[in-house]
Scaffold this motif. Structure first.
Motif, PDB file in Angstrom:
ATOM      1  N   GLY A  92      -1.646  28.059 113.458  1.00 18.69           N
ATOM      2  CA  GLY A  92      -2.840  28.624 113.792  1.00 18.69           C
ATOM      3  C   GLY A  92      -3.702  27.638 114.966  1.00 18.69           C
ATOM      4  O   GLY A  92      -3.872  28.148 115.925  1.00 18.69           O
ATOM      5  N   THR A  93      -3.341  26.605 114.777  1.00 17.51           N
ATOM      6  CA  THR A  93      -3.986  25.688 115.491  1.00 17.51           C
ATOM      7  C   THR A  93      -3.179  25.501 116.743  1.00 17.51           C
ATOM      8  O   THR A  93      -3.669  25.346 117.999  1.00 17.51           O
ATOM      9  N   ALA A  94      -1.866  25.410 116.822  1.00 17.29           N
ATOM     10  CA  ALA A  94      -0.969  25.503 117.946  1.00 17.29           C
ATOM     11  C   ALA A  94      -1.048  26.862 118.682  1.00 17.29           C
ATOM     12  O   ALA A  94      -1.359  26.740 120.253  1.00 17.29           O
ATOM     13  N   ALA A  95      -1.694  28.119 118.330  1.00 24.03           N
ATOM     14  CA  ALA A  95      -1.599  29.201 118.747  1.00 24.03           C
ATOM     15  C   ALA A  95      -3.037  29.039 119.839  1.00 24.03           C
ATOM     16  O   ALA A  95      -3.162  29.497 120.864  1.00 24.03           O
ATOM     17  N   GLY A  96      -4.004  28.322 118.932  1.00 21.08           N
ATOM     18  CA  GLY A  96      -5.200  28.173 119.605  1.00 21.08           C
ATOM     19  C   GLY A  96      -5.211  27.494 120.770  1.00 21.08           C
ATOM     20  O   GLY A  96      -5.580  27.578 121.855  1.00 21.08           O
ATOM     21  N   LYS A  97      -4.310  26.279 120.812  1.00 15.17           N
ATOM     22  CA  LYS A  97      -4.178  25.415 121.702  1.00 15.17           C
ATOM     23  C   LYS A  97      -3.519  26.068 122.873  1.00 15.17           C
ATOM     24  O   LYS A  97      -3.717  25.690 124.159  1.00 15.17           O
ATOM     25  N   ALA A  98      -2.702  26.821 122.717  1.00 16.99           N
ATOM     26  CA  ALA A  98      -1.925  27.845 123.709  1.00 16.99           C
ATOM     27  C   ALA A  98      -2.817  28.857 124.468  1.00 16.99           C
ATOM     28  O   ALA A  98      -2.332  29.783 125.145  1.00 16.99           O
ATOM     29  N   LYS A 102      -6.365  35.264 119.129  1.00 18.18           N
ATOM     30  CA  LYS A 102      -6.229  36.684 118.445  1.00 18.18           C
ATOM     31  C   LYS A 102      -4.922  36.231 117.181  1.00 18.18           C
ATOM     32  O   LYS A 102      -5.041  36.577 116.191  1.00 18.18           O
ATOM     33  N   GLU A 103      -3.980  35.653 117.819  1.00 19.83           N
ATOM     34  CA  GLU A 103      -2.880  35.340 116.833  1.00 19.83           C
ATOM     35  C   GLU A 103      -3.230  34.166 116.047  1.00 19.83           C
ATOM     36  O   GLU A 103      -2.923  34.102 114.820  1.00 19.83           O
ATOM     37  N   SER A 104      -4.003  33.114 116.474  1.00 21.38           N
ATOM     38  CA  SER A 104      -4.403  32.210 115.710  1.00 21.38           C
ATOM     39  C   SER A 104      -5.184  32.611 114.535  1.00 21.38           C
ATOM     40  O   SER A 104      -5.204  31.965 113.338  1.00 21.38           O
ATOM     41  N   ILE A 105      -6.080  33.631 114.720  1.00 17.91           N
ATOM     42  CA  ILE A 105      -6.854  34.012 113.648  1.00 17.91           C
ATOM     43  C   ILE A 105      -5.878  34.606 112.355  1.00 17.91           C
ATOM     44  O   ILE A 105      -6.178  34.412 111.494  1.00 17.91           O
ATOM     45  N   ILE A 106      -4.856  35.315 112.983  1.00 19.37           N
ATOM     46  CA  ILE A 106      -3.953  35.758 111.960  1.00 19.37           C
ATOM     47  C   ILE A 106      -3.579  34.710 111.080  1.00 19.37           C
ATOM     48  O   ILE A 106      -3.035  34.675 109.671  1.00 19.37           O
ATOM     49  N   TYR A 107      -2.862  33.770 111.666  1.00 19.74           N
ATOM     50  CA  TYR A 107      -2.278  32.579 111.148  1.00 19.74           C
ATOM     51  C   TYR A 107      -3.402  31.679 110.101  1.00 19.74           C
ATOM     52  O   TYR A 107      -3.045  31.368 109.095  1.00 19.74           O
ATOM     53  N   PHE A 108      -4.574  31.734 110.611  1.00 18.04           N
ATOM     54  CA  PHE A 108      -5.519  31.075 109.816  1.00 18.04           C
ATOM     55  C   PHE A 108      -5.754  31.834 108.437  1.00 18.04           C
ATOM     56  O   PHE A 108      -6.049  31.157 107.525  1.00 18.04           O
ATOM     57  N   ASP A 109      -5.868  33.054 108.837  1.00 14.39           N
ATOM     58  CA  ASP A 109      -6.048  34.120 107.603  1.00 14.39           C
ATOM     59  C   ASP A 109      -4.942  33.996 106.572  1.00 14.39           C
ATOM     60  O   ASP A 109      -5.357  34.144 105.362  1.00 14.39           O
ATOM     61  N   GLU A 110      -3.621  33.595 107.036  1.00 14.28           N
ATOM     62  CA  GLU A 110      -2.834  33.495 106.082  1.00 14.28           C
ATOM     63  C   GLU A 110      -2.917  32.177 105.338  1.00 14.28           C
ATOM     64  O   GLU A 110      -2.577  32.035 104.095  1.00 14.28           O
ATOM     65  N   ALA A 111      -3.215  31.121 106.077  1.00 10.90           N
ATOM     66  CA  ALA A 111      -3.540  29.865 105.273  1.00 10.90           C
ATOM     67  C   ALA A 111      -4.649  30.140 104.162  1.00 10.90           C
ATOM     68  O   ALA A 111      -4.513  29.653 103.189  1.00 10.90           O
ATOM     69  N   ILE A 112      -5.693  30.762 104.666  1.00 13.94           N
ATOM     70  CA  ILE A 112      -6.798  31.225 103.563  1.00 13.94           C
ATOM     71  C   ILE A 112      -6.312  31.953 102.487  1.00 13.94           C
ATOM     72  O   ILE A 112      -6.906  31.598 101.311  1.00 13.94           O
ATOM     73  N   LYS A 113      -5.614  33.058 102.717  1.00  9.98           N
ATOM     74  CA  LYS A 113      -4.869  33.695 101.578  1.00  9.98           C
ATOM     75  C   LYS A 113      -4.418  32.846 100.517  1.00  9.98           C
ATOM     76  O   LYS A 113      -4.371  33.014  99.545  1.00  9.98           O
TER      77      LYS A 113
END
Length: 185
Positions: A92-98, A102-113
């Motif tokens: 999520g951090t990498a996607a945000g830095k790129a 919107k993609e990073s939110i999906i990845y952070f949601d996976e971490a939160i799950k």
């Protein structure tokens, strides 16, 4: 041969996957990211199915300013270990830095799950939501990050910034003061 010549000659003590892995991590600690990536590649030659090596190589890529190149490494790490919340957060951090918020939110949601009490992921999601102008939703995430870790400077600062965007200057100022107090500790 690579940009650093023969890697094995440069590090004659590195014989095993562990040697290369720990050498790479020590190079990260010294901010020598490009050389760390080369050492992670050596470790991956010996153990290509190790998700931690893929994760750490991706981290080095992000830190060296190549977040888009990191995503396939995180993908490989997650293919090998899909329940690793740290890897989802890092992706999520990498996607945000790129710039792919919107993609990073999906990845952070996976971490939160996987780990709902992950204040870093809540803050990262809030930051990404703010970047796509979902300010109210971002504040909810910052509140969750602060609830989980009241000493989390970044979450307080980010919440303050979001409140300022909404014109809630008094509330924003409170958050900025709190962030400053925490930063000075």
């Amino acid at each position: 041969m690579g940009i650093f010549g023969n890697t094995a000659k440069k590090y004659p003590d590195c014989k095993s996957r562990e040697d290369w892995f720990y050498k790479a991590n020590s190079l990260i600690a010294e901010n020598q990211f490009d050389e760390a990536i080369i050492c992670f590649d050596e470790a991956l030659k010996l153990d290509p199915k190790n998700p931690q090596i893929w994760n750490n190589k991706a981290f080095a890529l992000v830190e060296s300013g190549k977040p888009k190149k990191a995503i396939p490494c995180y993908d490989m790490a997650l293919k090998l270990d899909p329940k690793n919340a740290d890897t989802w957060y890092n992706k999520g951090t990498a996607a945000g830095k790129a710039g792919k918020f919107k993609e990073s939110i999906i990845y952070f949601d996976e971490a939160i799950k996987i780990t709902p009490n992950n204040s870093l992921a809540w803050n990262g999601k809030g930051f990404a939501l703010g970047k796509i102008k979902k300010i109210h939703e971002s504040i909810i995430c910052f509140d969750e990050a602060i609830k989980l870790n009241p000493q989390y400077f970044d979450a307080w600062y980010n919440k303050g910034y979001a409140l300022k965007i909404l014109g809630l200057n008094k509330d924003a100022e409170y958050c900025f003061v709190k962030a400053t107090e925490l930063k000075q500790k």
